[in-house]
Motif scaffolding. Sequence first.
Motif, mmCIF file in Angstrom:
data_model
loop_
_atom_site.group_PDB
_atom_site.id
_atom_site.type_symbol
_atom_site.label_atom_id
_atom_site.label_comp_id
_atom_site.label_asym_id
_atom_site.label_seq_id
_atom_site.Cartn_x
_atom_site.Cartn_y
_atom_site.Cartn_z
ATOM 1 N N GLU A 28 33.553 54.389 64.173
ATOM 2 C CA GLU A 28 33.717 52.975 63.833
ATOM 3 C C GLU A 28 33.151 52.052 64.920
ATOM 4 O O GLU A 28 32.550 51.012 64.615
ATOM 5 C CB GLU A 28 35.211 52.674 63.620
ATOM 6 C CG GLU A 28 35.509 51.322 62.998
ATOM 7 C CD GLU A 28 34.885 51.127 61.616
ATOM 8 O OE1 GLU A 28 34.864 52.076 60.811
ATOM 9 O OE2 GLU A 28 34.411 50.000 61.350
ATOM 10 N N ASP A 29 33.305 52.428 66.174
ATOM 11 C CA ASP A 29 32.825 51.565 67.263
ATOM 12 C C ASP A 29 31.311 51.446 67.286
ATOM 13 O O ASP A 29 30.767 50.560 67.955
ATOM 14 C CB ASP A 29 33.347 52.084 68.612
ATOM 15 C CG ASP A 29 32.975 53.541 68.847
ATOM 16 O OD1 ASP A 29 32.853 54.284 67.853
ATOM 17 O OD2 ASP A 29 32.790 53.932 70.014
ATOM 18 N N ARG A 30 30.631 52.341 66.554
ATOM 19 C CA ARG A 30 29.155 52.266 66.513
ATOM 20 C C ARG A 30 28.653 51.760 65.164
ATOM 21 O O ARG A 30 27.461 51.834 64.870
ATOM 22 C CB ARG A 30 28.566 53.646 66.806
ATOM 23 C CG ARG A 30 28.638 53.986 68.291
ATOM 24 C CD ARG A 30 28.539 55.474 68.541
ATOM 25 N NE ARG A 30 27.383 56.088 67.905
ATOM 26 C CZ ARG A 30 27.155 57.403 67.913
ATOM 27 N NH1 ARG A 30 28.001 58.216 68.518
ATOM 28 N NH2 ARG A 30 26.097 57.893 67.321
ATOM 29 N N ARG A 31 29.541 51.255 64.349
ATOM 30 C CA ARG A 31 29.170 50.833 62.999
ATOM 31 C C ARG A 31 28.108 49.732 63.018
ATOM 32 O O ARG A 31 28.192 48.777 63.776
ATOM 33 C CB ARG A 31 30.404 50.341 62.251
ATOM 34 C CG ARG A 31 30.121 49.913 60.796
ATOM 35 C CD ARG A 31 31.326 49.249 60.179
ATOM 36 N NE ARG A 31 32.283 50.181 59.605
ATOM 37 C CZ ARG A 31 32.230 50.632 58.356
ATOM 38 N NH1 ARG A 31 31.255 50.252 57.551
ATOM 39 N NH2 ARG A 31 33.145 51.447 57.903
ATOM 40 N N GLN A 32 27.097 49.891 62.185
ATOM 41 C CA GLN A 32 26.046 48.872 62.053
ATOM 42 C C GLN A 32 26.039 48.243 60.658
ATOM 43 O O GLN A 32 25.449 47.185 60.472
ATOM 44 C CB GLN A 32 24.665 49.503 62.319
ATOM 45 C CG GLN A 32 24.445 49.920 63.761
ATOM 46 C CD GLN A 32 23.034 50.435 63.986
ATOM 47 O OE1 GLN A 32 22.237 50.567 63.064
ATOM 48 N NE2 GLN A 32 22.726 50.730 65.240
ATOM 49 N N VAL A 33 26.618 48.935 59.691
ATOM 50 C CA VAL A 33 26.593 48.415 58.317
ATOM 51 C C VAL A 33 28.021 48.039 57.903
ATOM 52 O O VAL A 33 28.873 48.921 57.729
ATOM 53 C CB VAL A 33 26.023 49.466 57.334
ATOM 54 C CG1 VAL A 33 25.900 48.874 55.936
ATOM 55 C CG2 VAL A 33 24.685 49.992 57.820
ATOM 56 N N PRO A 34 28.307 46.742 57.736
ATOM 57 C CA PRO A 34 29.656 46.343 57.322
ATOM 58 C C PRO A 34 29.952 46.830 55.899
ATOM 59 O O PRO A 34 29.048 46.918 55.052
ATOM 60 C CB PRO A 34 29.605 44.802 57.345
ATOM 61 C CG PRO A 34 28.376 44.449 58.115
ATOM 62 C CD PRO A 34 27.430 45.589 57.955
ATOM 63 N N THR A 35 31.199 47.131 55.661
ATOM 64 C CA THR A 35 31.631 47.603 54.340
ATOM 65 C C THR A 35 31.203 46.609 53.255
ATOM 66 O O THR A 35 30.709 46.990 52.189
ATOM 67 C CB THR A 35 33.167 47.755 54.326
ATOM 68 O OG1 THR A 35 33.534 48.609 55.388
ATOM 69 C CG2 THR A 35 33.666 48.309 53.006
ATOM 70 N N ARG A 36 31.392 45.344 53.555
ATOM 71 C CA ARG A 36 31.110 44.291 52.570
ATOM 72 C C ARG A 36 29.643 44.293 52.145
ATOM 73 O O ARG A 36 29.325 44.102 50.976
ATOM 74 C CB ARG A 36 31.483 42.931 53.194
ATOM 75 C CG ARG A 36 31.467 41.788 52.239
ATOM 76 C CD ARG A 36 31.951 40.513 52.940
ATOM 77 N NE ARG A 36 31.282 39.327 52.411
ATOM 78 C CZ ARG A 36 31.509 38.828 51.219
ATOM 79 N NH1 ARG A 36 32.400 39.381 50.432
ATOM 80 N NH2 ARG A 36 30.853 37.748 50.804
ATOM 81 N N THR A 37 28.760 44.561 53.112
ATOM 82 C CA THR A 37 27.321 44.582 52.793
ATOM 83 C C THR A 37 27.012 45.691 51.787
ATOM 84 O O THR A 37 26.281 45.481 50.810
ATOM 85 C CB THR A 37 26.509 44.827 54.087
ATOM 86 O OG1 THR A 37 26.902 43.856 55.050
ATOM 87 C CG2 THR A 37 25.011 44.734 53.842
ATOM 88 N N ALA A 38 27.578 46.848 52.029
ATOM 89 C CA ALA A 38 27.319 47.977 51.126
ATOM 90 C C ALA A 38 27.943 47.740 49.755
ATOM 91 O O ALA A 38 27.339 48.045 48.719
ATOM 92 C CB ALA A 38 27.873 49.258 51.744
ATOM 93 N N GLN A 39 29.154 47.178 49.763
ATOM 94 C CA GLN A 39 29.836 46.908 48.500
ATOM 95 C C GLN A 39 29.032 45.899 47.667
ATOM 96 O O GLN A 39 28.873 46.059 46.447
ATOM 97 C CB GLN A 39 31.241 46.366 48.783
ATOM 98 C CG GLN A 39 32.083 46.151 47.532
ATOM 99 C CD GLN A 39 32.313 47.442 46.753
ATOM 100 O OE1 GLN A 39 32.927 48.384 47.255
ATOM 101 N NE2 GLN A 39 31.796 47.502 45.517
ATOM 102 N N MET A 40 28.503 44.899 48.363
ATOM 103 C CA MET A 40 27.703 43.871 47.660
ATOM 104 C C MET A 40 26.436 44.489 47.075
ATOM 105 O O MET A 40 25.983 44.114 45.997
ATOM 106 C CB MET A 40 27.344 42.734 48.632
ATOM 107 C CG MET A 40 28.494 41.752 48.839
ATOM 108 S SD MET A 40 28.159 40.584 50.157
ATOM 109 C CE MET A 40 26.753 39.716 49.526
ATOM 110 N N TRP A 41 25.869 45.436 47.810
ATOM 111 C CA TRP A 41 24.647 46.090 47.316
ATOM 112 C C TRP A 41 24.962 46.841 46.014
ATOM 113 O O TRP A 41 24.191 46.768 45.052
ATOM 114 C CB TRP A 41 24.118 47.056 48.378
ATOM 115 C CG TRP A 41 22.800 47.656 48.022
ATOM 116 C CD1 TRP A 41 21.559 47.127 48.230
ATOM 117 C CD2 TRP A 41 22.576 48.918 47.369
ATOM 118 N NE1 TRP A 41 20.581 47.956 47.763
ATOM 119 C CE2 TRP A 41 21.181 49.071 47.222
ATOM 120 C CE3 TRP A 41 23.407 49.923 46.889
ATOM 121 C CZ2 TRP A 41 20.608 50.191 46.629
ATOM 122 C CZ3 TRP A 41 22.837 51.039 46.291
ATOM 123 C CH2 TRP A 41 21.446 51.167 46.167
ATOM 124 N N CYS A 42 26.107 47.525 45.991
ATOM 125 C CA CYS A 42 26.519 48.250 44.768
ATOM 126 C C CYS A 42 26.747 47.257 43.615
ATOM 127 O O CYS A 42 26.303 47.503 42.484
ATOM 128 C CB CYS A 42 27.801 49.019 45.021
ATOM 129 S SG CYS A 42 27.538 50.539 45.902
#
Lengths: 491, 221
Positions: free
Chosen positions: B129-143
């Motif tokens: 998690e400390d190295r996360r680059q893609v927020p959950t929201r961004t991926a969810q929006m893409w779907c």
Amino acid sequence: MPSSLPSLLLFLFFQRTPWRANMEDVFLFCDMLRGEDISEVLLRESVNFSGWPSSTERLRSVRWQLLLGTLPDRCPPGEFLSYATEAIKKQQQDWVQCIDLVEPFAPHRDTREGDKTSQPKKKVMKFDESSSSSDETTMGENPLVPAASTYYAQEHRYRILLREIQKDVERIFWEFSLFEKKSTKVDIETLLLAYCLLHDKDYKQGMHEIVAFCYFCVYRDRELLKEMDPMVRENYGEVMTFLDSAVEHSLSTTFALFCAILNEGDTFVGLSRFFYREERCEQSAVLVCAERVQQDILLTLDPPLLHLIDSEYGISSATYLIRWLRLLFIREFCFSQVLHIWDLIFAERYLHQRRGRPYFIENGIILYISAVMIKHVKPAILQGADSALRVLMKYPPVTDAFPALLKEAVILSNGALQPLLSVTSPTGVVAVDEGAVSRQGAKLSETIKTLEVILNRSTTDETAPDSLDAMVDCIAELKKIRDVLLYGVSD
Amino acid sequence: MSSNPTPAKKQLLKIIILGDSGVGKTSLMHQFVSKKFDSRYKATIGADFLTKELTVGDQVVSLQIWDTAGQERFQSLGSAFYRGADACVLVYDVTVQESFAHVGSWMEEFSIQAGRRDSVLIGNKTDLEDRRQVPTRTAQMWCDKQNAEGDKNDKTEMKYFETSARENTGVEEAFMAVAAAALARKASQPAPVPPPSTVNLNQNQPGNAGGSNNTNSGCSC
């Protein structure tokens, strides 16, 4: 190791360890030094897998260099050492040039070997070709819009390549301590970087295992040579000097082998065709070959089996054959078996070269090995689609049947290797006329007498100076007798 | 006791996992099938596969999961590999932005070969998690965007899951979702027509692929 001559003699005759195999290499290169044509012996021994697994301790990387043409296989009498030394020197020079491609972006990867005094100057990076600046920094470049030839563009390409390569090299988990060392991984990465930058190609997954296996073979040969008895070193000084130098520079030697395996051209194996797709082709060569194995060769070998796999189960050849073909069976067999398979592939290429014919791996023995491998697991395939997929995707270990499997592949290929098979199979009956048998019997009797004399003399006189030479002559005589009786060579 | 006296026939589902090299496709497959994580998986060359039997609702399903190498793009596995695929699992690494950027092209790769199918998008390696680059929201929006843009006549859906193959979080849910979606789709399709006749295995069969009579190898062009 034996120190007295009688014990050495017995050791050489009866020991079934790496020693025996190493001495075969020593004798082979002794013949070469004398200017003899060793190609027949080299080929015969490459196609002789009947002795698996006891004969797996040959110096493979050196033999492969002869088969792949990176070392001279024939020289005028007395010239071999100078020719070979020149070839090894050239490999080192080529490697230095490759390092020059890698080093500007990663100075810590400077893995030049041997003489470092001939290092070329560091490259001067310019804004563009018209720049008159002699400053070796990247002054004037726009890193946001780099031209293809500029430092920033090249560095960007380097970083992408390195990232892709590292992902796979980090995942080499072979059961050897060599591959647990960080330095080994750095070496393999550097070799792949050098290959890609030199040939201006992307890295492709699977290449990392091909180069790692070459690296392993060179390392293994060096370890085998280290174990060579000092007495042999003393008596075969010239040969040992050559063998040591052939594996001394592991990176340049590995790189030469790797390039010879991947590169295309009359004198190379051309495995890169299985990694890169030609733009003009609709389908990649590896897919075409996979299809050919399943649809054409298996059709010849076992039509009902083809029908089952293809029509009943609907198994696509690409699913399992891409890995088999690209990695030259590294993941399907144990390493000592892979050495034999690679012997076959390189011997086949060597035969083509000797006949002045270009070699195409997509027509080669590997297709027939693949087809025979499918047939070998027929019982599991017959059990159903799921069982068939499992066995093809994760090929089971082959043990006693291994020599027979390769032999069947060579026969099925009906190609250049097949005639060699008849002279390497001790189980076959060789037609030798009665006169020849009688003559060989007499020779054998003489050789036994000579050996007895040597043995008696050596027991009483440890320092007998000419005993070793006489023993070597006896071995040579015994080998000739063996060739007549076992392989049908004319006496 | 079930009211249905005859058990439903076992359904075979073919699932293909796609995504960049090193995002954890092999680890996800092994975690789901074998419930184990090994940090020493080799790089996949070509493809790999595992099967798992599971029950979705009251239906027994044999899930055939195909793992692919991260470099096998641009139809390099050939169309035969994708034939019969029921669903797709797209995987990216939440710590590598670029792997998320490539998800669209992986989806396109699958659609070209197998047609549009239900699929799930998995953001893997949430244990980092400390190295996360893609927020959950961004991926969810893409779907959400993919679902909104889909063909009105072809109601395929893409669900989003975040997983850690290492810690076994979210893996079961993601694969169960893709199995359920694929099963529902298959149930709505007409049953396949049985083959016209039986085949004698002792009879020589010619190769059925186009151009198979050409015994010369090499490039087909």
